[in-house]
Design a protein around this motif. Sequence first.
Motif, PDB file in Angstrom:
ATOM      1  N   UNK A  49       0.828  -1.206   0.000  1.00  0.00           N
ATOM      2  CA  UNK A  49       0.000   0.000   0.000  1.00  0.00           C
ATOM      3  C   UNK A  49       0.861   1.254   0.000  1.00  0.00           C
ATOM      4  N   UNK A  50       1.927   1.263   0.814  1.00  0.00           N
ATOM      5  CA  UNK A  50       2.756   2.456   0.866  1.00  0.00           C
ATOM      6  C   UNK A  50       3.584   2.616  -0.408  1.00  0.00           C
ATOM      7  N   UNK A  51       4.064   1.518  -0.990  1.00  0.00           N
ATOM      8  CA  UNK A  51       4.825   1.616  -2.236  1.00  0.00           C
ATOM      9  C   UNK A  51       3.967   2.188  -3.355  1.00  0.00           C
ATOM     10  N   UNK A  52       2.704   1.749  -3.402  1.00  0.00           N
ATOM     11  CA  UNK A  52       1.798   2.281  -4.412  1.00  0.00           C
ATOM     12  C   UNK A  52       1.551   3.767  -4.193  1.00  0.00           C
ATOM     13  N   UNK A  53       1.343   4.149  -2.935  1.00  0.00           N
ATOM     14  CA  UNK A  53       1.124   5.566  -2.631  1.00  0.00           C
ATOM     15  C   UNK A  53       2.351   6.403  -2.988  1.00  0.00           C
ATOM     16  N   UNK A  54       3.541   5.899  -2.651  1.00  0.00           N
ATOM     17  CA  UNK A  54       4.760   6.672  -2.912  1.00  0.00           C
ATOM     18  C   UNK A  54       4.979   6.879  -4.409  1.00  0.00           C
ATOM     19  N   UNK A  55       4.764   5.827  -5.217  1.00  0.00           N
ATOM     20  CA  UNK A  55       4.935   5.966  -6.662  1.00  0.00           C
ATOM     21  C   UNK A  55       3.891   6.896  -7.265  1.00  0.00           C
ATOM     22  N   UNK A  56       2.631   6.798  -6.793  1.00  0.00           N
ATOM     23  CA  UNK A  56       1.588   7.695  -7.306  1.00  0.00           C
ATOM     24  C   UNK A  56       1.870   9.145  -6.933  1.00  0.00           C
ATOM     25  N   UNK A  66      -0.746  18.192 -11.052  1.00  0.00           N
ATOM     26  CA  UNK A  66      -2.045  18.343 -11.695  1.00  0.00           C
ATOM     27  C   UNK A  66      -3.021  17.317 -11.134  1.00  0.00           C
ATOM     28  N   UNK A  67      -4.254  17.738 -10.936  1.00  0.00           N
ATOM     29  CA  UNK A  67      -5.268  16.846 -10.398  1.00  0.00           C
ATOM     30  C   UNK A  67      -5.213  16.772  -8.885  1.00  0.00           C
ATOM     31  N   UNK A  68      -5.912  15.788  -8.354  1.00  0.00           N
ATOM     32  CA  UNK A  68      -6.026  15.631  -6.909  1.00  0.00           C
ATOM     33  C   UNK A  68      -4.806  14.909  -6.356  1.00  0.00           C
ATOM     34  N   UNK A  69      -4.328  15.378  -5.226  1.00  0.00           N
ATOM     35  CA  UNK A  69      -3.141  14.771  -4.624  1.00  0.00           C
ATOM     36  C   UNK A  69      -3.476  13.375  -4.088  1.00  0.00           C
ATOM     37  N   UNK A  70      -2.658  12.361  -4.413  1.00  0.00           N
ATOM     38  CA  UNK A  70      -2.917  11.009  -3.886  1.00  0.00           C
ATOM     39  C   UNK A  70      -2.791  10.973  -2.364  1.00  0.00           C
ATOM     40  N   UNK A  71      -3.621  10.145  -1.754  1.00  0.00           N
ATOM     41  CA  UNK A  71      -3.607   9.995  -0.303  1.00  0.00           C
ATOM     42  C   UNK A  71      -3.401   8.538   0.057  1.00  0.00           C
ATOM     43  N   UNK A  72      -2.802   8.331   1.208  1.00  0.00           N
ATOM     44  CA  UNK A  72      -2.554   6.983   1.703  1.00  0.00           C
ATOM     45  C   UNK A  72      -3.776   6.500   2.467  1.00  0.00           C
ATOM     46  N   UNK A  73      -4.407   5.450   1.970  1.00  0.00           N
ATOM     47  CA  UNK A  73      -5.593   4.883   2.611  1.00  0.00           C
ATOM     48  C   UNK A  73      -5.155   3.839   3.637  1.00  0.00           C
ATOM     49  N   UNK A  74      -5.560   4.035   4.886  1.00  0.00           N
ATOM     50  CA  UNK A  74      -5.130   3.131   5.955  1.00  0.00           C
ATOM     51  C   UNK A  74      -6.021   1.890   6.049  1.00  0.00           C
ATOM     52  N   UNK A  75      -7.310   2.061   5.851  1.00  0.00           N
ATOM     53  CA  UNK A  75      -8.226   0.913   5.931  1.00  0.00           C
ATOM     54  C   UNK A  75      -8.292   0.255   4.555  1.00  0.00           C
ATOM     55  N   UNK A  76      -7.609  -0.864   4.419  1.00  0.00           N
ATOM     56  CA  UNK A  76      -7.483  -1.525   3.126  1.00  0.00           C
ATOM     57  C   UNK A  76      -8.564  -2.573   2.887  1.00  0.00           C
TER      58      UNK A  76
END
Length: 391
Positions: A49-56, A66-76
């Motif tokens: 989850x964190x690797x995906x968030x970091x790359x996004x 540009x666009x909405x800033x990605x956020x780290x979702x804790x409840x997976x």
Amino acid sequence: MSGKERNNYMEHLTLQTKKNPEPAYDFNQCAYKMPAYLRRTAIQEALGAYSSYASNHENWVNNGKQGKEPKLTYERNAMPTLYKGNMFIRTGSDTVRVKVYHRKDWVWLDVLLCKQDVKYIEKHCLSDPNTVQKNPKLKKCGKCWYLVFPFAKAVTFEDVAIEDRTICAIDLGINQNAVCSIMQSDGTVVARKFINFATEKDHLYKALGRQKKAQQHGNRKTPVLWKRVNDINQDISRKTAKGIMDFAILYNVDVIVFEYLDTNGKKRGSKKQRLQLWRKREIQRIVEHHAHKCGIRVSRICAWGTSALAFDGFGKVERGTYMQDGKEKYNYSICVFPNGKIYHCDLNASYNIGARYFIRELLKSESVMTRLPAEANDLRYGTGTTRTYLR
């Protein structure tokens, strides 16, 4: 770090052992005696989850924010896999034992399987010798818990020459659920099919009307009404996928061709709700799953211009307005070619989808050094996104 090194480092930070008496974060305080398989699954889920968030987030910064800033979702809402022998034991034809957290302890719990589900698995899954049963997965749906049994099947795809291939070109739409065309490499259109579920769409629009009226009366959260909408919409996508597969199997096609549809971003216009509810990826996913089971390949082509360009190669079409019996009429499913020909827009798009697939596959067989000079000297070749069925 490699995957194993990251997992070991995370266990060193969270797991208390004799060699590591004081970890930075004591995992045993919140999950005492948790099985090692579940603990490592949770660690891998968090790392992924964190690797995906970091790359996004990195891509978002590189694109100028540009666009909405990605956020780290804790409840997976991730559900664990029950590995055989350690967390899952088959004790009978319709009885199993699973290891779960019950009454503040990890215990083995006897579970009785539904006999109807067991018969379905034995008939449709275990009857094939090439099918292998994998470890089940625990799933929660509402207030109920289920065991999901996955199966793996080895399928071999036949290598058919491009000249002998038969394809099914699919144009997914909103007005028509799908328009299918069976095509051959020489351009012959063997069959066509329009898939549209008018009754189900009417039920969907009525359910959306009820939900809209409830919101107008002050009910902001309407989970029951939205569940009705989502269930009808899911039923439409499954029926559409079944219609596509039945048509493809009937004509023994080798490849099913879709458009690569990317509709990310904010929807605008009067049909933004229809676009939001359009389950084009779900249809493609279901078709791809069943096609691979039947040994049929699935391919995707660039969607640019397939509906806007006339299949006869004379330019762009005009959608919606056309003349009939001296009167101007409006139908967004109808398009007018530059030469005055009136045709169905989705059928025109399916022809272009099939043609673009064959052009791409045929050009792959030629070397780049021989193909590029010919395209540059002869304007009839055009670019990849302007090629149509007849040109």
